[in-house]
Scaffold this motif. Structure first.
Motif, PDB file in Angstrom:
ATOM      1  N   LEU A 237       0.923  -1.331  -0.127  1.00 10.14           N
ATOM      2  CA  LEU A 237       0.168  -0.021  -0.047  1.00 10.14           C
ATOM      3  C   LEU A 237       0.911   1.331   0.091  1.00 10.14           C
ATOM      4  O   LEU A 237       1.726   1.282   0.936  1.00 10.14           O
ATOM      5  N   ASN A 238       0.729   2.099  -0.946  1.00 10.95           N
ATOM      6  CA  ASN A 238       1.503   3.392  -1.031  1.00 10.95           C
ATOM      7  C   ASN A 238       0.730   4.493  -0.943  1.00 10.95           C
ATOM      8  O   ASN A 238      -0.151   4.949  -1.579  1.00 10.95           O
ATOM      9  N   ARG A 239       1.027   5.030   0.363  1.00 12.53           N
ATOM     10  CA  ARG A 239       0.232   6.232   0.536  1.00 12.53           C
ATOM     11  C   ARG A 239       0.709   7.557  -0.103  1.00 12.53           C
ATOM     12  O   ARG A 239       2.046   7.655  -0.018  1.00 12.53           O
ATOM     13  N   HIS A 240       0.036   8.543  -0.671  1.00 11.07           N
ATOM     14  CA  HIS A 240       0.669   9.398  -1.308  1.00 11.07           C
ATOM     15  C   HIS A 240       1.270  10.531  -0.057  1.00 11.07           C
ATOM     16  O   HIS A 240       0.487  10.744   1.031  1.00 11.07           O
ATOM     17  N   GLY A 241       2.265  11.219  -0.352  1.00  9.04           N
ATOM     18  CA  GLY A 241       3.300  11.705   0.575  1.00  9.04           C
ATOM     19  C   GLY A 241       2.859  13.246   0.842  1.00  9.04           C
ATOM     20  O   GLY A 241       3.030  13.650   1.731  1.00  9.04           O
ATOM     21  N   MET A 242       2.164  13.788  -0.230  1.00  7.61           N
ATOM     22  CA  MET A 242       1.742  15.358  -0.203  1.00  7.61           C
ATOM     23  C   MET A 242       0.455  15.417   0.691  1.00  7.61           C
ATOM     24  O   MET A 242      -0.237  14.691   0.471  1.00  7.61           O
ATOM     25  N   PRO A 243       0.351  16.499   1.568  1.00 11.61           N
ATOM     26  CA  PRO A 243      -0.815  16.352   2.616  1.00 11.61           C
ATOM     27  C   PRO A 243      -2.020  16.719   1.726  1.00 11.61           C
ATOM     28  O   PRO A 243      -3.003  16.095   2.090  1.00 11.61           O
ATOM     29  N   ARG A 244      -2.136  17.220   0.564  1.00 15.25           N
ATOM     30  CA  ARG A 244      -3.431  17.408   0.007  1.00 15.25           C
ATOM     31  C   ARG A 244      -3.703  16.197  -0.785  1.00 15.25           C
ATOM     32  O   ARG A 244      -4.884  16.010  -1.099  1.00 15.25           O
ATOM     33  N   ALA A 245      -2.763  15.164  -0.955  1.00 13.92           N
ATOM     34  CA  ALA A 245      -3.268  13.963  -1.239  1.00 13.92           C
ATOM     35  C   ALA A 245      -3.153  12.724  -0.619  1.00 13.92           C
ATOM     36  O   ALA A 245      -3.082  11.516  -0.707  1.00 13.92           O
ATOM     37  N   ALA A 246      -2.938  13.146   1.033  1.00 11.04           N
ATOM     38  CA  ALA A 246      -2.644  11.999   1.883  1.00 11.04           C
ATOM     39  C   ALA A 246      -4.064  11.191   1.851  1.00 11.04           C
ATOM     40  O   ALA A 246      -3.922  10.008   2.764  1.00 11.04           O
ATOM     41  N   HIS A 247      -5.138  11.421   1.635  1.00  4.86           N
ATOM     42  CA  HIS A 247      -6.466  10.512   1.535  1.00  4.86           C
ATOM     43  C   HIS A 247      -6.249   9.616   0.450  1.00  4.86           C
ATOM     44  O   HIS A 247      -7.058   8.848   0.281  1.00  4.86           O
ATOM     45  N   ARG A 248      -5.404   9.388  -0.437  1.00  2.00           N
ATOM     46  CA  ARG A 248      -5.279   8.691  -1.433  1.00  2.00           C
ATOM     47  C   ARG A 248      -4.121   7.446  -1.071  1.00  2.00           C
ATOM     48  O   ARG A 248      -2.960   8.052  -0.699  1.00  2.00           O
ATOM     49  N   GLY A 249      -4.241   6.283  -1.623  1.00  2.70           N
ATOM     50  CA  GLY A 249      -3.174   5.410  -1.590  1.00  2.70           C
ATOM     51  C   GLY A 249      -3.214   4.388  -2.741  1.00  2.70           C
ATOM     52  O   GLY A 249      -4.208   4.397  -3.553  1.00  2.70           O
ATOM     53  N   GLU A 250      -2.248   3.699  -2.991  1.00  2.36           N
ATOM     54  CA  GLU A 250      -2.087   3.000  -4.301  1.00  2.36           C
ATOM     55  C   GLU A 250      -1.788   1.624  -3.951  1.00  2.36           C
ATOM     56  O   GLU A 250      -0.777   1.462  -3.160  1.00  2.36           O
TER      57      GLU A 250
END
Length: 168
Positions: free
Chosen positions: A71-84
């Motif tokens: 599971l790869n969480r997006h690192g930028m705060p505005r995209a922290a709700h997203r994961g790949e």
């Protein structure tokens, strides 16, 4: 009866993680974005650091390692709700036993505990089994990336699939 155990990977699992990943790349190169050479070039310490974050899982049938998921969480705060989601791999001998379902559920549970509520993934358009797995778990088609990967036989297309978990 064989017991399926799915657990978070730790740095101590680095050899198992690397062996499963290399097995997957060797058997299904179109399912991985990295080549065997690129994966082998990743320093062991880098993989250990990644395995310390609690977002990689291993599956075992009894004591035999049979699968992995990341599971790869997006690192930028505005995209922290997203994961790949990715990679996901189950050895052929263990397919059809619920291993992929268990691994995917472990990643979904981890995402929820991290505050990730939008999961995304890309999957090779001809990987019908993986597409069916993702659809079973509520992922929906969001688009297609033509020429996503330069494969051995030319460029390959990927599908983009998304699942919204529990939007706050």
């Amino acid at each position: 009866m064989t017991d399926l155990v799915i657990r978070a990977a730790t740095p101590d699992d680095v050899d198992v993680w690397r062996a499963l990943r290399m097995d997957g790349i060797a058997r299904h190169p179109q399912a991985f974005i990295v080549t065997a050479e690129e994966a082998a070039a990743v320093p062991v310490e880098e993989d250990k650091a990644r395995l310390s974050q609690g977002d990689r899982f291993l599956a075992y049938l009894d004591t035999v390692p049979v699968g992995l998921i990341g599971l790869n969480r997006h690192g930028m705060p505005r995209a922290a709700h997203r994961g790949e989601i990715g990679p996901l791999y189950v050895v052929p001998e263990a397919r059809g036993l619920g291993v992929a379902d268990g691994l995917l559920m472990a990643a979904i549970d981890a995402a929820l505990s991290m505050g990730v509520w939008q999961l995304e993934l890309s999957v090779y358009v001809e990987n019908a089994a993986a597409i069916a797995l993702y659809e079973r778990h509520g992922f929906e088609l969001a688009g297609k990336i033509p020429n996503a990967i330069a494969g051995a036989d030319g460029f390959e297309d990927d599908l983009i699939m998304i699942r919204i978990l529990a939007r706050p």
